[in-house]
Scaffold this motif. Structure first.
Motif, PDB file in Angstrom:
ATOM      1  N   LYS A 219       1.387 -12.454  16.968  1.00  0.00           N
ATOM      2  CA  LYS A 219       0.351 -13.359  16.449  1.00  0.00           C
ATOM      3  C   LYS A 219       0.882 -14.562  15.690  1.00  0.00           C
ATOM      4  O   LYS A 219       0.232 -15.595  15.655  1.00  0.00           O
ATOM      5  CB  LYS A 219      -0.579 -12.585  15.505  1.00  0.00           C
ATOM      6  CG  LYS A 219      -1.493 -11.610  16.236  1.00  0.00           C
ATOM      7  CD  LYS A 219      -2.728 -11.271  15.407  1.00  0.00           C
ATOM      8  CE  LYS A 219      -3.684 -10.378  16.161  1.00  0.00           C
ATOM      9  NZ  LYS A 219      -3.381  -8.937  16.024  1.00  0.00           N
ATOM     10  N   PRO A 296      -3.374 -13.078  24.281  1.00  0.00           N
ATOM     11  CA  PRO A 296      -2.742 -12.993  25.589  1.00  0.00           C
ATOM     12  C   PRO A 296      -2.533 -11.595  26.173  1.00  0.00           C
ATOM     13  O   PRO A 296      -1.844 -11.468  27.186  1.00  0.00           O
ATOM     14  CB  PRO A 296      -1.365 -13.623  25.319  1.00  0.00           C
ATOM     15  CG  PRO A 296      -1.030 -13.200  23.926  1.00  0.00           C
ATOM     16  CD  PRO A 296      -2.350 -13.165  23.193  1.00  0.00           C
ATOM     17  N   GLU A 297      -3.148 -10.549  25.593  1.00  0.00           N
ATOM     18  CA  GLU A 297      -2.919  -9.217  26.174  1.00  0.00           C
ATOM     19  C   GLU A 297      -3.343  -9.145  27.648  1.00  0.00           C
ATOM     20  O   GLU A 297      -2.703  -8.471  28.458  1.00  0.00           O
ATOM     21  CB  GLU A 297      -3.683  -8.155  25.383  1.00  0.00           C
ATOM     22  CG  GLU A 297      -3.106  -7.862  24.000  1.00  0.00           C
ATOM     23  CD  GLU A 297      -3.781  -8.658  22.903  1.00  0.00           C
ATOM     24  OE1 GLU A 297      -4.277  -9.770  23.188  1.00  0.00           O
ATOM     25  OE2 GLU A 297      -3.819  -8.163  21.758  1.00  0.00           O
TER      26      GLU A 297
HETATM   27  N1  GLY Z   1      -4.744 -11.256  20.911  1.00  0.00           N
HETATM   28  C1  GLY Z   1      -5.754 -10.840  20.026  1.00  0.00           C
HETATM   29  C2  GLY Z   1      -7.122 -11.163  20.439  1.00  0.00           C
HETATM   30  O1  GLY Z   1      -7.396 -11.444  21.587  1.00  0.00           O
HETATM   31  O2  GLY Z   1      -8.002 -11.096  19.586  1.00  0.00           O
END
Ligand code: GLY
Ligand code: AMP
Length: 422
Positions: A219, A296-297
């Motif tokens: 983050k 970005p997951e």
């Molecule tokens: N990567 C964290 C979110 O999408 O909130």
């Protein structure tokens, strides 16, 4: 089947890219999308928060299923809008209704839900103007640092962690005085948990669910996890410490009780649930829920789904998710986010992007891009996500970094340590 995907970031490009590979999908529309989504579908100039515009787009383009990317339309009640509209009520929408989306939209709602259903989470209390005089005593009952959160959506900025008790007290006052606008009408103070965070995702039709690949996102803006918080600078999947023993605890202590809790509270949840977890000495705790996929997951978990993602989407739409199967790729996937110079502060837009044609063995998901005549240019803080597969995380990261080095725009920046802590 014609699909409408709402949103404009890397997550929405990853969804578009994957669903475009499905034999069951005819046309994909993205509202409003970006330069990347327009390569696998048709961008529509609509605001995902303008429900009448969405309705027109759905009817004009014979949309069969709507997938909601970001949280704002969900917490604003897009699902309820569909269910209450005679012309839209039979068009399935993948995303929870307004009540269920409060799991993301209100920290107080989420924390009360977690506690009521015995799901591990940090101890907390909620304060508003009527009981704020009790806040100092509650802060003093905690071991610093102090975690103070605005209750509502605050674009990821509503969480403040401070060491000093006086500063903590001032922060509570400032939030209640409107520092984050209406989001701070209530303030949640939490026990600080120490551990490594990870993101776990499920998709559910309200009855059963499928566990999607987990991910870790990065983050902070700076290498070594320093500096300001961003939307996310990169991600990896799988997460090495999320072994079967740990994931078993996640399922038994967190996912199953969450679905049981929803059912006990008579909340029908259809869509994705994002569990923001923290591993405290081998035990998972919930930091937050999100009512959507992460970004970005998504740029690492979607490439790890080997089979047709539409099977799961259709399973939610038809309420027969239990009968659907899907396959996860054993490969490792990494993504590195290229951002505009100055992000997450102010940055310039309209910078020419070059090098995409040189990229090999990675897929480039566009986040903040657009076309200016026939030129590809930047139009956001997060610009491109470079996602790569590997037989090890090291190999995936090497490919992402090799290709990131080929891409260029004025002011381009990326973190050089994604995945290194694992
Ligand atoms: N990567 C964290 C979110 O999408 O909130
Ligand atoms: P949230 O918006 O609730 O996910 O919080 C944003 C970030 O603040 C999280 O990703 C954590 O890094 C951190 N954080 C939130 N709550 C806690 C907590 N109780 N203990 C430690 N860190 C936290």
């Amino acid at each position: 089947m014609n699909i409408l995907i709402l949103g404009s970031g890397g997550r929405e490009h990853a969804l578009t890219w994957k669903l475009a590979q499905s034999k069951k999908v005819n046309k994909i529309f993205i509202g409003p999308g970006n330069a990347g989504t327009s390569e696998s579908g048709t961008n529509l100039k609509i605001n995902p928060e303008s429900f009448p515009d969405i309705k027109s787009a759905v009817l004009e383009n014979n949309i069969d299923i709507v997938i909601v990317g970001p949280e704002a339309p969900l917490t604003m009640g897009i699902s309820d809008f569909f269910l209450n509209d005679p012309e839209l009520k039979n068009i399935p929408l993948i995303g929870p209704d307004k009540t269920a989306a409060q799991l993301e939209g209100s920290k107080d709602f989420a924390k009360s839900f977690l506690t009521r259903h015995g799901i591990p989470t940090a101890a907390f209390r909620t304060f508003d103007k009527t009981n704020v005089t009790e806040a100092p005593a509650f802060l003093r009952s905690l071991i610093p640092p102090y975690v103070i959160k605005a209750d509502g959506l605050a674009a990821g900025k509503g969480v403040v962690i401070v060491n000093d008790i006086k500063e903590a007290e001032k922060e509570v006052e400032a939030m209640l005085a409107g520092k984050f606008g209406a989001a701070g009408q209530k303030v949640v103070i939490e026990q600080f948990l120490k551990g490594i965070e990870l993101s776990v995702f499920i998709i559910t039709d309200g009855i059963s669910y499928k566990l999607l690949p987990e991910a870790k996102d990065y983050k902070r803006i700076g290498t070594g996890d320093t500096g300001l918080n961003t939307g996310g600078m990169g991600a990896v999947s799988p997460v090495s410490f999320a072994d079967s023993k740990f994931m078993d605890k996640v399922t038994k202590r967190i996912i199953d009780p969450t679905l049981r809790g929803l059912s006990e509270d008579k909340i029908i949840y259809k869509g994705f649930i994002f569990f923001g977890l923290i591993n405290v000495g081998g035990d998972p705790y919930v930091i937050e829920y999100n009512a959507r996929l992460g970004d970005p997951e998504s740029e690492v978990i979607i490439p790890r789904i080997k089979s047709d993602l539409f099977e799961l989407i259709e399973g939610v739409a038809n309420g027969d998710l239990a009968n659907r199967t899907f396959e996860i790729d054993k490969k490792f996937v990494s993504t590195v986010m290229l951002v505009s110079g100055g992000y997450p502060g102010t940055y310039e837009k309209g910078k020419s992007i070059s090098g995409i044609d040189l990229v090999k063995d990675s897929v480039i998901f566009h986040a903040g891009t657009t076309r200016d005549a026939d030129k590809l240019v930047t139009c956001g803080g997060r610009v491109l996500a470079v996602s790569s597969w590997g037989t090890s995380m090291k190999e995936a990261l090497q490919t992402s970094y090799r290709n990131a080095g080929l891409l260029n725009f004025d002011g381009v920046y990326y973190r050089t340590d994604i995945g290194f802590d694992l």
